[in-house]
Scaffold this motif. Sequence first.
Motif, PDB file in Angstrom:
ATOM      1  N   GLY A 288       0.724  -1.533   0.005  1.00  0.00           N
ATOM      2  CA  GLY A 288      -0.043  -0.149   0.017  1.00  0.00           C
ATOM      3  C   GLY A 288       1.045   1.358   0.184  1.00  0.00           C
ATOM      4  O   GLY A 288       2.136   1.378   0.313  1.00  0.00           O
ATOM      5  N   LYS A 289       0.265   2.426  -0.635  1.00  0.00           N
ATOM      6  CA  LYS A 289       0.836   3.921  -0.037  1.00  0.00           C
ATOM      7  C   LYS A 289       0.833   4.632   0.934  1.00  0.00           C
ATOM      8  O   LYS A 289      -0.709   4.378   1.201  1.00  0.00           O
ATOM      9  CB  LYS A 289       0.245   4.282  -1.334  1.00  0.00           C
ATOM     10  N   LYS A 290       1.293   5.137   1.391  1.00  0.00           N
ATOM     11  CA  LYS A 290       0.672   6.114   2.176  1.00  0.00           C
ATOM     12  C   LYS A 290       0.475   5.253   3.332  1.00  0.00           C
ATOM     13  O   LYS A 290      -0.574   5.835   4.350  1.00  0.00           O
ATOM     14  CB  LYS A 290       0.079   7.544   2.000  1.00  0.00           C
ATOM     15  N   VAL A 291       1.372   4.155   4.543  1.00  0.00           N
ATOM     16  CA  VAL A 291       0.214   3.632   4.994  1.00  0.00           C
ATOM     17  C   VAL A 291       0.347   3.923   6.616  1.00  0.00           C
ATOM     18  O   VAL A 291      -0.720   4.280   7.002  1.00  0.00           O
ATOM     19  CB  VAL A 291       1.144   2.170   4.802  1.00  0.00           C
ATOM     20  N   SER A 292       1.257   4.793   6.674  1.00  0.00           N
ATOM     21  CA  SER A 292       2.165   5.715   8.476  1.00  0.00           C
ATOM     22  C   SER A 292      -0.051   6.274   8.617  1.00  0.00           C
ATOM     23  O   SER A 292      -0.469   6.546   8.948  1.00  0.00           O
ATOM     24  CB  SER A 292       3.493   5.680   8.354  1.00  0.00           C
ATOM     25  N   GLN A 293       0.228   7.171   7.635  1.00  0.00           N
ATOM     26  CA  GLN A 293      -0.687   8.595   7.388  1.00  0.00           C
ATOM     27  C   GLN A 293      -2.151   7.712   7.614  1.00  0.00           C
ATOM     28  O   GLN A 293      -3.055   8.792   8.113  1.00  0.00           O
ATOM     29  CB  GLN A 293      -0.686   9.562   5.860  1.00  0.00           C
ATOM     30  N   LYS A 294      -2.458   6.721   6.820  1.00  0.00           N
ATOM     31  CA  LYS A 294      -3.677   5.675   6.592  1.00  0.00           C
ATOM     32  C   LYS A 294      -3.962   5.401   8.288  1.00  0.00           C
ATOM     33  O   LYS A 294      -5.061   5.084   9.077  1.00  0.00           O
ATOM     34  CB  LYS A 294      -3.803   5.464   5.496  1.00  0.00           C
ATOM     35  N   SER A 295      -2.797   4.631   8.519  1.00  0.00           N
ATOM     36  CA  SER A 295      -3.274   4.488   9.807  1.00  0.00           C
ATOM     37  C   SER A 295      -3.431   5.319  11.141  1.00  0.00           C
ATOM     38  O   SER A 295      -4.592   5.746  11.773  1.00  0.00           O
ATOM     39  CB  SER A 295      -2.076   3.670  10.284  1.00  0.00           C
ATOM     40  N   GLY A 296      -2.964   6.347  11.110  1.00  0.00           N
ATOM     41  CA  GLY A 296      -3.507   7.699  11.991  1.00  0.00           C
ATOM     42  C   GLY A 296      -4.758   7.863  11.943  1.00  0.00           C
ATOM     43  O   GLY A 296      -5.998   8.351  12.583  1.00  0.00           O
ATOM     44  N   LEU A 297      -5.388   8.025  11.164  1.00  0.00           N
ATOM     45  CA  LEU A 297      -6.349   8.594  10.172  1.00  0.00           C
ATOM     46  C   LEU A 297      -7.567   7.342  10.250  1.00  0.00           C
ATOM     47  O   LEU A 297      -8.542   7.735  11.371  1.00  0.00           O
ATOM     48  CB  LEU A 297      -6.361   8.856   8.575  1.00  0.00           C
ATOM     49  N   ASN A 298      -6.984   5.767  10.505  1.00  0.00           N
ATOM     50  CA  ASN A 298      -8.184   4.861  11.367  1.00  0.00           C
ATOM     51  C   ASN A 298      -7.728   5.332  12.496  1.00  0.00           C
ATOM     52  O   ASN A 298      -9.713   4.940  12.805  1.00  0.00           O
ATOM     53  CB  ASN A 298      -7.549   4.002  10.913  1.00  0.00           C
ATOM     54  N   ARG A 299      -7.067   5.538  12.922  1.00  0.00           N
ATOM     55  CA  ARG A 299      -7.005   6.089  14.529  1.00  0.00           C
ATOM     56  C   ARG A 299      -8.019   6.784  15.317  1.00  0.00           C
ATOM     57  O   ARG A 299      -8.566   6.724  15.580  1.00  0.00           O
ATOM     58  CB  ARG A 299      -5.971   5.214  14.952  1.00  0.00           C
ATOM     59  N   ALA A 300      -7.932   7.949  14.259  1.00  0.00           N
ATOM     60  CA  ALA A 300      -8.216   9.036  14.541  1.00  0.00           C
ATOM     61  C   ALA A 300     -10.241   8.582  14.353  1.00  0.00           C
ATOM     62  O   ALA A 300     -10.551   9.319  14.917  1.00  0.00           O
ATOM     63  CB  ALA A 300      -7.945  10.662  13.596  1.00  0.00           C
ATOM     64  N   ILE A 301     -10.764   8.148  13.235  1.00  0.00           N
ATOM     65  CA  ILE A 301     -12.003   7.789  12.811  1.00  0.00           C
ATOM     66  C   ILE A 301     -12.378   6.939  13.594  1.00  0.00           C
ATOM     67  O   ILE A 301     -13.456   7.359  14.697  1.00  0.00           O
ATOM     68  CB  ILE A 301     -11.787   7.226  11.320  1.00  0.00           C
ATOM     69  N   LEU A 302     -11.920   5.681  14.651  1.00  0.00           N
ATOM     70  CA  LEU A 302     -12.024   5.096  15.327  1.00  0.00           C
ATOM     71  C   LEU A 302     -12.433   5.534  16.752  1.00  0.00           C
ATOM     72  O   LEU A 302     -12.987   5.310  17.736  1.00  0.00           O
ATOM     73  CB  LEU A 302     -11.537   3.619  15.301  1.00  0.00           C
ATOM     74  N   ASP A 303     -11.352   6.386  17.148  1.00  0.00           N
ATOM     75  CA  ASP A 303     -11.487   7.269  18.768  1.00  0.00           C
ATOM     76  C   ASP A 303     -12.721   8.091  18.679  1.00  0.00           C
ATOM     77  O   ASP A 303     -13.327   8.471  19.820  1.00  0.00           O
ATOM     78  CB  ASP A 303     -10.283   8.098  18.080  1.00  0.00           C
TER      79      ASP A 303
END
Length: 413
Positions: A288-303
């Motif tokens: 995948g591309k920009k995995v770390s950025q997407k991981s932070g976005l996923n964490r913020a969404i689930l929060d």
Amino acid sequence: MERIQAYRFELRPTGDQERAMRRFAGSCRFIYNKALALQKENHAAGNKFISYVAMAKYLTAWRNSSETPWLSDTPCSSSQQALIDLDTAFKNFFEKRAGFPKFKRKGTGDAFRYASSKEFKLDEGNDRIFLPKLGWMRYRNSREVIGELRNVTISKSCGKWFASILTRREVESPVPKAATAIGIDVGIARFATLSDGGFIAPLNSFKKHQQRLARYQRRMGRKIKFSSNWKKANARVQKIHRDIANARKDFLHKNTTTISRVHALVCIEDLQVRNMSRSSKGTIEQPGKKVSQKSGLNRAILDQGWGEFRRQLDYKMAWNGGMFLAVPPHHTSQTCPTCRHISKDNRQTQAKFLCVECGYKNHADVVGAINIVERGHRLLACGEMAQSGHLKKQEPTEARGNSSRRAVEISIL
């Protein structure tokens, strides 16, 4: 109007009662996993699905077997409820409401249920509850239980035991106190933006405790697994998780209660949170591309807890006599609410909206909330709602006038 409501209380068991509850939860987990393994073997052999009635015969053999004599110590109804839970999980899978059932792990989701009100007694005056094979048990009586008792579920969460008592009662059909309609656009920078211009700031409970949680998790990782020190460190980690969940739950309950009491119609986007928070890691062949950025976005969404926010609004609007609609989310923040022009250039930044056609300017989240409530009015005016929160068709593309909105407001009254 029939209202189904659950009341959750913290239990205060003795040492013997707590050990018995752990055994009961373990037995129900064993039965669930054994039945699931049997279903998978049966499917691999090319046979038909085993229904609950047929599976109950296997349960009788397991309880009477000399290999598992400890299963007979668990209440029979609780063992049957484990099979019913598995049968429900398969039905949800067949109807594409959930994934394939998974085996239960020890220490995660430990619970068992007494399915009939005849099996337990509730003594609110003395703050105690009677459970079969456990006897009378104290609980923290924080509120009055109203309605006819249906069943009780005993569960363990972060080292504490809880009783969820399900009740049923008849109430008068409620009438909304106000005839106003509101659209809600959920986000991360703003948890919820309302179509009247107001917004709710995010709590970000996980983000506030993230560093402290990581510190205690590192300490737990340095301990020998399942040692006494490891168990103490694990209890601290569980306590942080419990504090995060309780803070988020309190935040959502307070805001959904306020919204449901002051509005007759609430419209929200029909977001697929699971797809939005899916990992972009990819595979070895196609990373995948920009995995770390997407991981932070996923964490913020689930929060934020968008799914729980929607669930609470759904039933609380029904309790208060209002209506809850989940509308299609397409182009809500790219559509001008005045000229209806749709363009991605309208949203110049995350917060700034400027229509390239008519020059309308506003906060992008407010524009999204306005379009959401407008879309809900048009869906109601077209008569395309099957029931609250579920759509039969997509939104029509043609724009509607203000006369449709006034007609809908009159029908709500």
